[in-house]
Design an enzyme around this catalytic site. Sequence first.
Site, mmCIF file in Angstrom:
data_model
loop_
_atom_site.group_PDB
_atom_site.id
_atom_site.type_symbol
_atom_site.label_atom_id
_atom_site.label_comp_id
_atom_site.label_asym_id
_atom_site.label_seq_id
_atom_site.Cartn_x
_atom_site.Cartn_y
_atom_site.Cartn_z
ATOM 1 N N TYR A 347 0.705 -1.338 -0.135
ATOM 2 C CA TYR A 347 -0.036 0.107 -0.079
ATOM 3 C C TYR A 347 0.831 1.190 0.044
ATOM 4 O O TYR A 347 1.651 1.347 0.697
ATOM 5 C CB TYR A 347 -0.788 0.136 1.303
ATOM 6 C CG TYR A 347 -2.044 -0.972 1.195
ATOM 7 C CD1 TYR A 347 -1.908 -2.176 1.862
ATOM 8 C CD2 TYR A 347 -3.247 -0.760 0.772
ATOM 9 C CE1 TYR A 347 -2.715 -3.178 2.015
ATOM 10 C CE2 TYR A 347 -4.186 -1.626 0.931
ATOM 11 C CZ TYR A 347 -3.906 -2.831 1.386
ATOM 12 O OH TYR A 347 -4.963 -3.991 1.333
ATOM 13 N N HIS A 355 -6.337 1.790 -2.609
ATOM 14 C CA HIS A 355 -6.270 0.414 -2.682
ATOM 15 C C HIS A 355 -4.777 -0.090 -2.981
ATOM 16 O O HIS A 355 -3.852 0.802 -3.192
ATOM 17 C CB HIS A 355 -6.963 -0.211 -3.889
ATOM 18 C CG HIS A 355 -8.393 -0.048 -3.735
ATOM 19 N ND1 HIS A 355 -9.061 -1.132 -2.955
ATOM 20 C CD2 HIS A 355 -9.346 0.902 -4.194
ATOM 21 C CE1 HIS A 355 -10.493 -0.780 -2.692
ATOM 22 N NE2 HIS A 355 -10.419 0.238 -3.649
ATOM 23 N N LYS A 404 -4.710 -5.330 -9.284
ATOM 24 C CA LYS A 404 -3.550 -5.224 -9.027
ATOM 25 C C LYS A 404 -2.450 -5.742 -9.691
ATOM 26 O O LYS A 404 -2.771 -6.431 -10.485
ATOM 27 C CB LYS A 404 -3.444 -5.857 -7.500
ATOM 28 C CG LYS A 404 -4.565 -5.478 -6.730
ATOM 29 C CD LYS A 404 -4.401 -6.109 -5.139
ATOM 30 C CE LYS A 404 -5.270 -5.824 -4.238
ATOM 31 N NZ LYS A 404 -6.057 -4.575 -4.294
#
Lengths: 452, 419
Positions: A347, A355, A404
């Site tokens: 993060y 996110h 991601k």
Amino acid sequence: MASAIYSAEVPSLVTDPGTNRAVPTENATESQRAPRPKKPNYGQIHSRPLPLETYPLPAFIPHNPLSIFRIVYVVFSQLFRPPSSHPSVCYKGYFSHETQSVHVTDCKTIRALWEKGFFGKGNLSRSEPRWLDQEMRKRGLLAQETSEEVTRKRREERRRFKIERARKEREAIEQQLREEGKISHPAPIDETETLDNAQPQEIRQQLSNGNINDRIEENGRIKYGRTPALPEKTPIKTTQPLKLDTRHSVEAAGIELDEEHLQLNPEEVLFLAYGLGVLEVSDQGIPIPTSSLFKLFCRHSSCQSPETQSIQPDDSFLLKYVVYHHFRSLGWVVRPGVKFAVDYLLYNKGPVFSHAEFAVMIIPSYNHTYWSESLERKVKIQQKEKRDWWWLHRINRVQTQVHKSLVLVYVEIPPPLHDDGAISELDVGNILKRYNVREFALRRWVANRNRD
Amino acid sequence: MADKDEDTPQLSGVNAGDIDLSDETQDFRFLSNLSFSGTDLPKIPKRGEKDFEPHATSLQSSTLAASRAAMHSALSIPRIHPPKTHIMATYDPDTNMAYVDKIKSQHFQTIGKFFQGKEWLLPEEALFMLERGSLDVRWPVLRTADEDENDSNSLGVPMSLQGAYAAFIGMECGVGGKLTLEMYNVYAGLKRAGYVVLRSGSWNNERGALDFTNLAKLDAREATNKFWNFRIFAEIWEMLLTRKSDGGAERLALGPLITPGLYRTYDDIYRLLQIIPNHNRRSPPTFSLPADSSNPFHVTYHIYKPTGKFRKSAPGPPDYRVAVVNARETSVPTMAQLSDLLATTPYDPPSASSQLYQRLKHGSRNIILAIVDQGIPSYIRVADASFSDEKLYERQARGSRGKRGGFGRGRGRGRGRGR
């Protein structure tokens, strides 16, 4: 957690007015919608990236010569009485053999570790320890909706939308069939399915109300342990969200203690103890020194008999710690990534802000000549290094789905320090320095989208 | 942002958040409706959205039939070699290649190589042209010495598609270089997508040379920067203010790395924490594995975007480099394999103006792996991500002056991105 959750709030579909008791205007018409509850100032709460204080010098302002004196004053005063960046009392944690983690029970320490660097996880919550808030909310002591409630609402809304969509589709098909004359009369819509689906929903709502405990136990599926059944209470209006310092109201509500504790995983513990020196871990009242802590975690990481004192150079805890420390020392907030089938999530600043952008998978690499010296060793290493492509595709798919990017982190495994294949003398820094880390970012490449 | 270009239309819109439904406790009562006994087949419970579900409407079946009929009529058109663009090629069994005497088509702007009076086609080029019906490849004819070379009667038998696949694919020892089925799959797929695809390097070479491009330039630029930047003042200031690590060995051995005391900035703390060695991406690349066939990873194709400016004689640096691997015979590369593979690609740092995440994802060197699993290629771009060059804490120290930290608001991502 909050940014996505709060932004997803849609008030038009209020499931049960009971759940919104504390915000009574919400189920009214849209014109008099309640203002969205104010988000806490996360920038201020989490302004420190690590549980350490810093004492920067005052700024030098060129057109204000007095600022020089201010700097000089601060420098000198700190020269004679230097403030410490570390907390005055070391944070305390207790090693738990059963969970192989370190528990922190002191409220202030829990808040400090979470707010400054996002360490640990509440044992009754998803990440941030929020059990007390939820309990208070159930008793009507907390006006602000908890993020869990918002999530629940959003999911419920989504579920209803899907049921509605399925119903419309079914109706369209039936309409078509009727036009084609294949069925004569309008068939009754299959109610059993929707009813059946609705049942667990009902229970969930009751759960969120928190005051209909007996019916749940009757159902037999969910035991709602120690919480005493409370009579219906009028909600106490509070202007501010209740925090831990409002002890009296907590006790009045029948919650004797915050039953939640913070769990720190071994990597976090070692980072806090060895890296920052702010945590002291004890086992049954006896403090554990850092070197023993290191050995302890290594011993627990594999299924070997705990008597063996040797630490393999590719010990899984060691690898994980090397990568954890590497990314922490670059300023990332590193959290476990087991939920997304990876080792870590990275993060920027912390989970409350945005996110995670990167998902980290650790791969040991045996490049050193030691690992290919004998044939037996070579075969063993080949087995260890073999990962099929489907494994990678699976992981990459999951990361793509949750937006991601996958980062493969190769950790170069050094040869064992001594010939007996074990690290006997413990010099943590020396051990860590022998590993080398290299990151590769992966993403799917689609030919049709990269042409122009 | 990560993968906007994905083939996942269902991600947009309301059901974007399906993914975190898994957090909820599963309710398995729907299973009780299943009957596993008896002769009748158990009815599979319906879950989620289906792209296509047969239902008994004639509307659906007629739509399906119309679509099928359209496909059949398109396929039923006879495909011929029109005499105007009929290109003849002859197979050369010695080199496993084909040569064309007379070039008539636009295709030859991007394929083929002129050598000794003939246009030579690589096996994949000949096979691709034959498969798309643009080339008529003939088997060679054994000629006696007295026969005239240019006699039109001496043309060989046309090569069938099956014959072409059997002839062109394989032949590892051939002069034309080997063509595996995986390589052809990738070649044909990229050609159909519109790219210009060239074989990289020399045809026999298993591994390219080390690529030092752009590295020297980088060094020179940094040197001038340091000279002109008045960095000396900054360094003096830093010398005065930054905390030196004290008691080095002991501090490292047992910790804590941050000895109790006064720290002015978090940068100091993070600097002291950095003890794990890292790969230096600016150092000249080296090979660590022997140059033999045991390493299946090497750049196979150079691909160029179809811009119209492509010239066969001077192709220039490619837009992408592709390494083709067989998913069933290889495994995920080890660091040494990946490092050697990336050493043959040029140093290609991200542009200075791009965002942090973009910079990290772009990496300093990159390669596209085409992993072919039984004819299905999946492409993965691997980039040497320089996390240790982009020190996050330095950015945060600059960014967090404001009261609110500045991050986290208004990233209109939609819902359901897992945390």
